[in-house]
Enzyme design. Sequence first.
Site, PDB file in Angstrom:
ATOM      1  N   GLY A  13       1.040  -1.261  -0.058  1.00 11.53           N
ATOM      2  CA  GLY A  13      -0.024   0.415  -0.507  1.00 11.53           C
ATOM      3  C   GLY A  13       1.392   0.948   0.186  1.00 11.53           C
ATOM      4  CB  ALA A  14       4.771   1.525  -0.317  1.00 11.46           C
ATOM      5  NE  ARG A  16      -4.227   6.397  -0.834  1.00 14.57           N
ATOM      6  CZ  ARG A  16      -5.523   5.921  -1.519  1.00 14.57           C
ATOM      7  NH1 ARG A  16      -5.371   5.979  -2.764  1.00 14.57           N
ATOM      8  NH2 ARG A  16      -6.310   5.763  -1.001  1.00 14.57           N
ATOM      9  CG  ASP A  63      -6.153  -8.204  -3.867  1.00 11.11           C
ATOM     10  OD1 ASP A  63      -5.717  -7.728  -2.898  1.00 11.11           O
ATOM     11  OD2 ASP A  63      -7.133  -8.089  -4.494  1.00 11.11           O
ATOM     12  CB  VAL A  64      -1.718  -7.352  -0.124  1.00 11.33           C
ATOM     13  CG1 VAL A  64      -0.694  -6.504  -0.677  1.00 11.33           C
ATOM     14  CG2 VAL A  64      -3.038  -6.847   0.798  1.00 11.33           C
ATOM     15  CB  SER A 142      -6.027   1.423  13.698  1.00  9.60           C
ATOM     16  OG  SER A 142      -6.952   2.103  13.726  1.00  9.60           O
ATOM     17  CE1 TYR A 154      -8.742   0.323   8.626  1.00  3.27           C
ATOM     18  CE2 TYR A 154      -9.459   1.470  11.394  1.00  3.27           C
ATOM     19  CZ  TYR A 154      -8.226   1.339   9.774  1.00  3.27           C
ATOM     20  OH  TYR A 154      -7.377   2.233   9.400  1.00  3.27           O
ATOM     21  CB  ALA A 155     -12.916  -1.958  15.346  1.00  4.01           C
ATOM     22  CB  ALA A 157      -9.298  -5.956  10.324  1.00  2.54           C
ATOM     23  CE  LYS A 158      -5.649  -1.323  10.139  1.00  5.54           C
ATOM     24  NZ  LYS A 158      -4.881  -1.732   9.245  1.00  5.54           N
TER      25      LYS A 158
HETATM   26  P1  NAP Z   1      -4.317   4.698   1.971  1.00  2.00           P
HETATM   27  O1  NAP Z   1      -4.051   6.436   1.796  1.00  2.00           O
HETATM   28  O2  NAP Z   1      -5.897   5.150   1.857  1.00  2.00           O
HETATM   29  O3  NAP Z   1      -3.444   4.504   1.523  1.00  2.00           O
HETATM   30  C1  NAP Z   1      -4.010   2.741   1.078  1.00  2.00           C
HETATM   31  C2  NAP Z   1      -2.770   2.511  -0.147  1.00  2.00           C
HETATM   32  O4  NAP Z   1      -3.328   0.681   0.277  1.00  2.00           O
HETATM   33  C3  NAP Z   1      -4.074   2.951  -1.272  1.00  2.00           C
HETATM   34  O5  NAP Z   1      -2.819   3.427  -1.936  1.00  2.00           O
HETATM   35  C4  NAP Z   1      -4.511   1.657  -1.826  1.00  2.00           C
HETATM   36  O6  NAP Z   1      -4.247   1.196  -3.477  1.00  2.00           O
HETATM   37  C5  NAP Z   1      -3.617   0.477  -0.932  1.00  2.00           C
HETATM   38  N1  NAP Z   1      -4.237  -0.633  -1.099  1.00  2.00           N
HETATM   39  C6  NAP Z   1      -5.935  -1.052  -1.013  1.00  2.00           C
HETATM   40  N2  NAP Z   1      -5.902  -2.189  -0.561  1.00  2.00           N
HETATM   41  C7  NAP Z   1      -5.023  -3.268  -1.438  1.00  2.00           C
HETATM   42  C8  NAP Z   1      -4.324  -4.653  -1.619  1.00  2.00           C
HETATM   43  N3  NAP Z   1      -5.556  -4.984  -1.503  1.00  2.00           N
HETATM   44  N4  NAP Z   1      -3.674  -4.456  -2.124  1.00  2.00           N
HETATM   45  C9  NAP Z   1      -2.074  -3.583  -2.425  1.00  2.00           C
HETATM   46  N5  NAP Z   1      -2.705  -2.846  -1.695  1.00  2.00           N
HETATM   47  C10 NAP Z   1      -4.002  -1.698  -1.167  1.00  2.00           C
HETATM   48  O7  NAP Z   1      -3.994   4.883   3.519  1.00  2.00           O
HETATM   49  P2  NAP Z   1      -3.362   5.482   4.748  1.00  2.00           P
HETATM   50  O8  NAP Z   1      -4.285   6.231   5.595  1.00  2.00           O
HETATM   51  O9  NAP Z   1      -2.025   5.105   4.660  1.00  2.00           O
HETATM   52  O10 NAP Z   1      -2.812   3.747   5.923  1.00  2.00           O
HETATM   53  C11 NAP Z   1      -1.882   2.822   5.948  1.00  2.00           C
HETATM   54  C12 NAP Z   1      -2.391   1.659   6.735  1.00  2.00           C
HETATM   55  O11 NAP Z   1      -2.380   2.854   8.063  1.00  2.00           O
HETATM   56  C13 NAP Z   1      -3.653   1.491   6.238  1.00  2.00           C
HETATM   57  O12 NAP Z   1      -3.478   0.290   6.875  1.00  2.00           O
HETATM   58  C14 NAP Z   1      -4.384   2.063   7.231  1.00  2.00           C
HETATM   59  O13 NAP Z   1      -5.927   1.000   8.114  1.00  2.00           O
HETATM   60  C15 NAP Z   1      -3.519   2.474   8.823  1.00  2.00           C
HETATM   61  N6  NAP Z   1      -3.991   3.577   9.545  1.00  2.00           N
HETATM   62  C16 NAP Z   1      -4.293   4.450   9.070  1.00  2.00           C
HETATM   63  C17 NAP Z   1      -4.937   5.444   9.638  1.00  2.00           C
HETATM   64  C18 NAP Z   1      -5.019   6.927   9.086  1.00  2.00           C
HETATM   65  O14 NAP Z   1      -5.634   7.827   9.678  1.00  2.00           O
HETATM   66  N7  NAP Z   1      -5.083   7.664   7.604  1.00  2.00           N
HETATM   67  C19 NAP Z   1      -4.916   5.336  10.824  1.00  2.00           C
HETATM   68  C20 NAP Z   1      -4.797   4.125  11.780  1.00  2.00           C
HETATM   69  C21 NAP Z   1      -4.449   3.030  10.697  1.00  2.00           C
HETATM   70  P3  NAP Z   1      -5.563   2.291  -3.833  1.00  2.00           P
HETATM   71  O15 NAP Z   1      -5.586   3.445  -3.881  1.00  2.00           O
HETATM   72  O16 NAP Z   1      -5.569   1.803  -5.044  1.00  2.00           O
HETATM   73  O17 NAP Z   1      -6.795   1.493  -3.163  1.00  2.00           O
END
Ligand code: NAP
Length: 253
Positions: A13-14, A16, A63-64, A142, A154-155, A157-158
């Site tokens: 998921g890198a 962005r 797709d992971v 999370s 989500y809760a 899963a996390k």
């Molecule tokens: P994000 O901006 O939505 O980025 C997530 C990335 O994962 C996207 O590029 C997405 O691709 C990719 N992805 C989704 N499904 C995938 C799959 N099946 N295989 C491969 N890649 C996939 O999210 P983020 O905010 O940076 O979050 C990153 C992690 O931190 C996540 O696990 C999230 O649950 C966790 N987290 C985030 C927050 C927060 O406040 N942001 C807080 C707690 C935990 P697409 O764009 O193509 O879907």
Amino acid sequence: MSESSQRVAIVTGAARGIGAATASRLADDGFAVAVVDLDEAATKGTVEAIEAAGGRALGVGADVSDSDQVTAAVDRIAAELGPPVVLVNNAGVTRDNLLFKMTDSDWDVVMAVHLRGSFLMTRAAQKHMIDAKWGRIVNLSSTSALGNRGQANYAAAKAGLQGFTKTLAIELGKFGVTANSIAPGFIQTEMTKATAERIGRNWEEYVAERAAAIPVARGGVPEDIAHAVSFFASEGAGFVSGQVLYVAGGPRN
Ligand code: NAP
């Protein structure tokens, strides 16, 4: 550092957000980095940023949650970049809904990406870590693991990822492999922007409101999480395993 002695890290998921910042940080730390995301073309920005800073990176589409795609991705990374010894399971999605409105698909998609995805990636990557007798696994949990309205899927899963992490720590420790979780609080990314949009909130106002409830009085940024990953992936963190580090600007937000 020669290419053959450079350690290889995978960040899922890198393309962005937290994953992109983590990939860049690990490259700055000296790792060659596999930038994994659903769409290989979407990884270009992260790969180019790493290369522009003098690092080595490989963009990989996978797709992971798909076993065959994960196997192919890890094999390709091992062949083109080197055997991966750091894995950051960061790919994530949300499908928020109150329980009575949550669909089967809302539940299944979230479990598939976070839990099945982390399991498949870890199972595929661990053999390289065991061969190397050194490895670092970091799973993105999370603060929602503690319970969050509208996020039963989500809760769960996390929270599940925290149990997964502790078990990896127990099973893999004797091979020089550590496993830890990071539980971010509110981080400003596309994921939280989408949440604000979904509930009809102006983004700037939403960030200000969230920041007001956070002890350090600001929203988090992806680099806050990348810094914590960098610590867990470091040589000196070899005696830290099975932990959950809340990175939330305070005890909870
Ligand atoms: P994000 O901006 O939505 O980025 C997530 C990335 O994962 C996207 O590029 C997405 O691709 C990719 N992805 C989704 N499904 C995938 C799959 N099946 N295989 C491969 N890649 C996939 O999210 P983020 O905010 O940076 O979050 C990153 C992690 O931190 C996540 O696990 C999230 O649950 C966790 N987290 C985030 C927050 C927060 O406040 N942001 C807080 C707690 C935990 P697409 O764009 O193509 O879907």
